[in-house]
Every structure is written in C-alpha cells, then in structure tokens.
Scaffold this motif. Structure first.
Motif, PDB file in Angstrom:
ATOM      1  N   PRO A  47       0.820  -1.220   0.000  1.00  0.00           N
ATOM      2  CA  PRO A  47       0.000   0.000   0.000  1.00  0.00           C
ATOM      3  C   PRO A  47       0.854   1.271   0.000  1.00  0.00           C
ATOM      4  N   SER A  48       2.017   1.244   0.667  1.00  0.00           N
ATOM      5  CA  SER A  48       2.878   2.440   0.687  1.00  0.00           C
ATOM      6  C   SER A  48       3.416   2.758  -0.714  1.00  0.00           C
ATOM      7  N   ASP A  49       3.627   1.723  -1.554  1.00  0.00           N
ATOM      8  CA  ASP A  49       4.072   1.974  -2.935  1.00  0.00           C
ATOM      9  C   ASP A  49       2.972   2.681  -3.721  1.00  0.00           C
ATOM     10  N   VAL A  50       1.727   2.244  -3.485  1.00  0.00           N
ATOM     11  CA  VAL A  50       0.593   2.871  -4.176  1.00  0.00           C
ATOM     12  C   VAL A  50       0.466   4.333  -3.732  1.00  0.00           C
ATOM     13  N   LEU A  51       0.598   4.567  -2.411  1.00  0.00           N
ATOM     14  CA  LEU A  51       0.501   5.946  -1.895  1.00  0.00           C
ATOM     15  C   LEU A  51       1.665   6.809  -2.372  1.00  0.00           C
ATOM     16  N   THR A  52       2.817   6.189  -2.643  1.00  0.00           N
ATOM     17  CA  THR A  52       3.958   6.946  -3.187  1.00  0.00           C
ATOM     18  C   THR A  52       3.644   7.400  -4.607  1.00  0.00           C
ATOM     19  N   LEU A  53       2.944   6.560  -5.369  1.00  0.00           N
ATOM     20  CA  LEU A  53       2.571   6.937  -6.743  1.00  0.00           C
ATOM     21  C   LEU A  53       1.508   8.032  -6.750  1.00  0.00           C
ATOM     22  N   THR A  54       0.621   8.008  -5.741  1.00  0.00           N
ATOM     23  CA  THR A  54      -0.428   9.041  -5.706  1.00  0.00           C
ATOM     24  C   THR A  54       0.053  10.307  -4.985  1.00  0.00           C
ATOM     25  N   GLY A  55       1.210  10.224  -4.341  1.00  0.00           N
ATOM     26  CA  GLY A  55       1.746  11.399  -3.639  1.00  0.00           C
ATOM     27  C   GLY A  55       1.245  11.543  -2.219  1.00  0.00           C
ATOM     28  N   GLU A  56       0.618  10.475  -1.676  1.00  0.00           N
ATOM     29  CA  GLU A  56       0.030  10.605  -0.339  1.00  0.00           C
ATOM     30  C   GLU A  56       0.888   9.994   0.763  1.00  0.00           C
ATOM     31  N   TYR A  57       2.080   9.479   0.429  1.00  0.00           N
ATOM     32  CA  TYR A  57       2.898   8.822   1.459  1.00  0.00           C
ATOM     33  C   TYR A  57       3.751   9.840   2.208  1.00  0.00           C
ATOM     34  N   GLY A  58       4.251   9.424   3.383  1.00  0.00           N
ATOM     35  CA  GLY A  58       5.008  10.325   4.258  1.00  0.00           C
ATOM     36  C   GLY A  58       6.418  10.622   3.774  1.00  0.00           C
ATOM     37  N   LEU A  59       6.872   9.885   2.768  1.00  0.00           N
ATOM     38  CA  LEU A  59       8.245  10.038   2.272  1.00  0.00           C
ATOM     39  C   LEU A  59       8.177   9.862   0.756  1.00  0.00           C
ATOM     40  N   LEU A  60       8.513  10.909  -0.016  1.00  0.00           N
ATOM     41  CA  LEU A  60       8.367  10.817  -1.477  1.00  0.00           C
ATOM     42  C   LEU A  60       9.716  11.030  -2.153  1.00  0.00           C
ATOM     43  N   GLU A 312      -1.166  -3.015 -14.950  1.00  0.00           N
ATOM     44  CA  GLU A 312      -2.167  -3.982 -14.498  1.00  0.00           C
ATOM     45  C   GLU A 312      -1.855  -4.410 -13.050  1.00  0.00           C
ATOM     46  N   ALA A 313      -0.553  -4.604 -12.778  1.00  0.00           N
ATOM     47  CA  ALA A 313      -0.141  -5.038 -11.440  1.00  0.00           C
ATOM     48  C   ALA A 313      -0.481  -3.972 -10.391  1.00  0.00           C
ATOM     49  N   VAL A 314      -0.178  -2.707 -10.705  1.00  0.00           N
ATOM     50  CA  VAL A 314      -0.453  -1.632  -9.748  1.00  0.00           C
ATOM     51  C   VAL A 314      -1.971  -1.486  -9.541  1.00  0.00           C
ATOM     52  N   ALA A 315      -2.734  -1.598 -10.634  1.00  0.00           N
ATOM     53  CA  ALA A 315      -4.195  -1.513 -10.505  1.00  0.00           C
ATOM     54  C   ALA A 315      -4.711  -2.637  -9.603  1.00  0.00           C
ATOM     55  N   ALA A 316      -4.156  -3.837  -9.767  1.00  0.00           N
ATOM     56  CA  ALA A 316      -4.591  -4.973  -8.930  1.00  0.00           C
ATOM     57  C   ALA A 316      -4.217  -4.726  -7.471  1.00  0.00           C
ATOM     58  N   ALA A 317      -3.024  -4.185  -7.245  1.00  0.00           N
ATOM     59  CA  ALA A 317      -2.585  -3.938  -5.860  1.00  0.00           C
ATOM     60  C   ALA A 317      -3.418  -2.850  -5.194  1.00  0.00           C
ATOM     61  N   ALA A 318      -3.885  -1.881  -5.999  1.00  0.00           N
ATOM     62  CA  ALA A 318      -4.638  -0.755  -5.435  1.00  0.00           C
ATOM     63  C   ALA A 318      -6.099  -1.107  -5.182  1.00  0.00           C
ATOM     64  N   SER A 319      -6.535  -2.269  -5.666  1.00  0.00           N
ATOM     65  CA  SER A 319      -7.954  -2.603  -5.485  1.00  0.00           C
ATOM     66  C   SER A 319      -8.154  -3.406  -4.205  1.00  0.00           C
ATOM     67  N   GLY A 320      -9.348  -3.308  -3.645  1.00  0.00           N
ATOM     68  CA  GLY A 320      -9.661  -4.013  -2.393  1.00  0.00           C
ATOM     69  C   GLY A 320     -10.059  -5.453  -2.662  1.00  0.00           C
ATOM     70  N   ALA A 321     -10.392  -6.154  -1.559  1.00  0.00           N
ATOM     71  CA  ALA A 321     -10.892  -7.539  -1.631  1.00  0.00           C
ATOM     72  C   ALA A 321      -9.959  -8.473  -2.392  1.00  0.00           C
TER      73      ALA A 321
END
Ligand code: NDP
Length: 338
Positions: A47-60, A312-321
């Motif tokens: 999840p931290s990798d996904v937040l790094t791509l969206t710019g929402e992580y604590g360390l960019l 495709e991999a990042v989209a799969a990781a960013a999805s729930g369930a």
C-alpha cells in the motif's frame, strides 16, 4: 531471463496510481570497483508503494523515480575489490532503491546475504511488513503468553504475519475483517478467532471469546474502526495505529481516553529504522529471515506480474478484496530459481 534491462518508472504522481507508471528500457552502467550487479528476483507492491505513486505517502522520492521499496535479487557480477558476496548470492535489496527493475547496480557494502533455497517471493517481503507486525507486538505492551491482542484488516499481509508471530509467542489474537468473505483466508493463516467489523464489535468479540482482557489493539483502518477496537480494550489498554486504509481520520470519542484511560500511539517503521540501534535491527531481521527460511512465516500471494504488465499489477494492488499480495518478478518466475 529478460536480456534487455527494463524498469518501471514514473515522472509524475497522480490520483490514479497505475496511470503514472510505465516500463522503460535502460542501459546498464559500467560496473565500478566495490559494486555488484544484481538481477531482481521479486518485489512486492505494498500500500505504501501505491501511496507513493499518488503522492500521499510520508516520504516521497524525487522525480523521475523507479517504483518499489523492497525486494530480493541475485548477484550476477561483482566489481573489483568485492569480497564475501560471490555471483549467485541472493541478497536483500536496500530499502527504497527502486526495486521494480530487472537489474540494479549497487554498492556491495551493506548488502545482506540471504539463506539459499528459500522462495524468493516470500523473502522479497521481508523488510517492511513482518518487522512491522513483530515490533507492534513487542514495542508497546509487555505481552506474555496467554495475553490477548485485537487487530483489524486481519486479512492483510501485516495481519497475517501478526497472527503467525503472536501464535509463536503464545499470544491470542482476535482478528477483525471488513467482509465475511475474508474469514476463511485469515483462518488459513492460523487465526482461531475472526470476526467482521461492525458498530457492535465488542458484543461480537464477547460472543466469540468471552470477556477476555484485551491489552493491545492494532489499527490500520482508521475511521470508526479505530473506536470499534478501542471499545474492545481493557481499561488502560493501548491502541496502536499504523495505517489509514479507509482514507479516514481515526474517529475516537474522548470518553475512551478520559474514562477508560486508553492510550493511542502511532507506529511507522521508517522512524523505527532511524532510531533503532544496529544490533536491534539485526536481531529483528535475523529472527524474521530465520522464520521465513523455516517456512514458519509467510504471506499469501494473489498474483505475480512482469514489468511489461506493471500498470495492471499496480491496478490490482490498489484494489480491495484481494486474496494476498501482488508481486513483481522482473526477470520472470523466480520460485524455481534457488
Ligand atoms: P495488504 O495490501 O496486504 O492488505 C490491505 C488491507 O487493507 C486488506 O485487509 C484490505 O481489506 C484492507 N482495506 C483495503 N481498503 C480498505 C478500506 N477502504 N477500508 C478498510 N480496509 C481496507 O496490506 P499490507 O499488509 O501490506 O499493509 C496493511 C497496512 O499496513 C497498510 O495501511 C500499510 O500502509 C500499513 N503499513 C504500515 C507500516 C508502518 O510502518 N506504519 C509498515 C507496513 C505497512 P479487503 O481485503 O477487505 O479489501
């Protein structure tokens, strides 16, 4: 094995993580003295990798950047003056080095060799989630065998590691998930007590395990889930937040601090890394690497992708369930490789 070096790079951040990343070819730099060339075997998408791509992580990291924070690789070639790390050695990649790439050229100094004959996919997740689970179990409350801990998002990778580590220490876990369809997977990771989150969580927990004194609650969801956990704690209990999967702030009434003396703490592995003494770091990683090598600690894997399918991999990781981690194997399936 892929011959053309390739990496998953992003030049900007944006709200849809898979839209900003793409695979690009690159040339290997000449190998300098003191360096090793590594073929990356496996690297997870956390999840931290996904937040790094969206710019929402604590360390960019500065842009452009290569995705991926952790992973393992095999040494292909060693530069002049390198000793003790022969070609063929499997090594832990340094945190934050951009692991979604076929090849890395790294200083040999500080690289940690890993046991051979172990599934590289399991080893690739060694740096982030298992120490998080272990440290949350050990750093906040002096838990003894027989004590009780409650956690939410129990079907996450951290949740699964926490179940396994608690069990090894004789600590009981109550595992909260947000959907009934996740219960079986949590039980399969060794959990005995699993319950679906709801407003009446304390009642559900009592029905499941009786009126047990829960000393530690572990929250990575936020929102009302934080308070649901707090209400399950014994008076004076500790609640540790380490994530915000709901995207919401922790909502908790002051009544739990004032009338029940609940303590709310936060945990960030990056901070722990900075502050922990080197021997303490070695002890934590040594314990975890040993348990993974013995097959006593593992995470479920939903799917593995190559770099050409990074979006495709990042989209799969960013999805729930999901039912487990999404991993990148930049040089193709690596499980049979060692
Ligand atoms: P996984 O990718 O393995 O699992 C994600 C979990 O989050 C699943 O249980 C999923 O449930 C749940 N989830 C997803 N979306 C929501 C939502 N909207 N509301 C509630 N739950 C949701 O995660 P990891 O184990 O890799 O990481 C778990 C958490 O730990 C993350 O928040 C991560 O950032 C944090 N973390 C923090 C660290 C720290 O140092 N503070 C270090 C390591 C991890 P479902 O299957 O139902 O979708």
């Amino acid at each position: 094995m892929t011959t053309q070096p390739k990496k998953a790079q992003y030049e900007q951040r944006g709200p849809v993580p898979q839209d900003v990343i793409h695979a690009v070819d690159f040339e290997l730099p000449p190998l300098q003295a003191g360096q090793v060339r590594v073929a990356v075997l496996a690297a997870p998408i956390n999840p931290s990798d996904v937040l790094t791509l969206t710019g929402e992580y604590g360390l960019l990291p500065p842009l452009p950047a290569v995705g991926g924070n952790e992973g393992v690789g095999r040494i292909l070639e060693v530069g002049d003056g390198v000793t003790g790390l022969p070609a063929g050695t499997v090594v832990l990649l340094p945190v934050g080095c951009g692991t979604w790439t076929t090849h890395l050229t790294l200083p040999a100094k500080g690289l940690v060799p890993l046991p051979s004959g172990v599934d590289p996919v399991q080893l690739s997740m060694l740096t982030v989630n298992p120490p998080t689970a272990l440290l949350m179990l050990t750093e906040f409350v002096d838990l003894q065998p027989g004590d009780w801990v409650i956690q939410n998002a129990a079907n996450s990778a951290v949740g699964g590691y926490l179940v396994q580590l608690a069990k090894l220490r004789g600590i009981n876990t109550i595992n909260v998930v947000r959907r009934a369809s996740a219960i079986e997977a949590v039980k399969a990771s060794g959990a005995e007590h699993v319950v679906v989150d709801a407003e009446d969580l304390p009642k559900r927990v009592r029905e499941l395990v009786g009126d047990v004194p829960v000393k530690l609650a572990i929250d990575c969801v936020g929102g009302v889930s934080t308070e649901n956990l707090a209400r399950c704690l014994v008076e004076g209990g500790t609640l540790v937040n380490y994530g915000a999967m709901s995207g919401e702030r922790c909502m908790i009434s002051p009544r739990y601090f004032v009338f029940r003396d609940i303590v709310l703490r936060g945990f960030w592995l990056s901070q722990w890394f900075k502050k922990a003494a080197p021997d303490k770091r070695m002890a934590v990683f040594g314990e975890i690497a040993g348990l993974i090598a013995e097959g006593k600690l593992q995470a479920r894997i939903q799917a593995s992708y190559g770099l050409d399918d990074i979006r495709e991999a990042v989209a799969a990781a960013a999805s729930g369930a999901r039912d487990g981690k999404i991993v990148i194997e930049p040089n193709g399936p690596s499980r049979a490789a060692i």
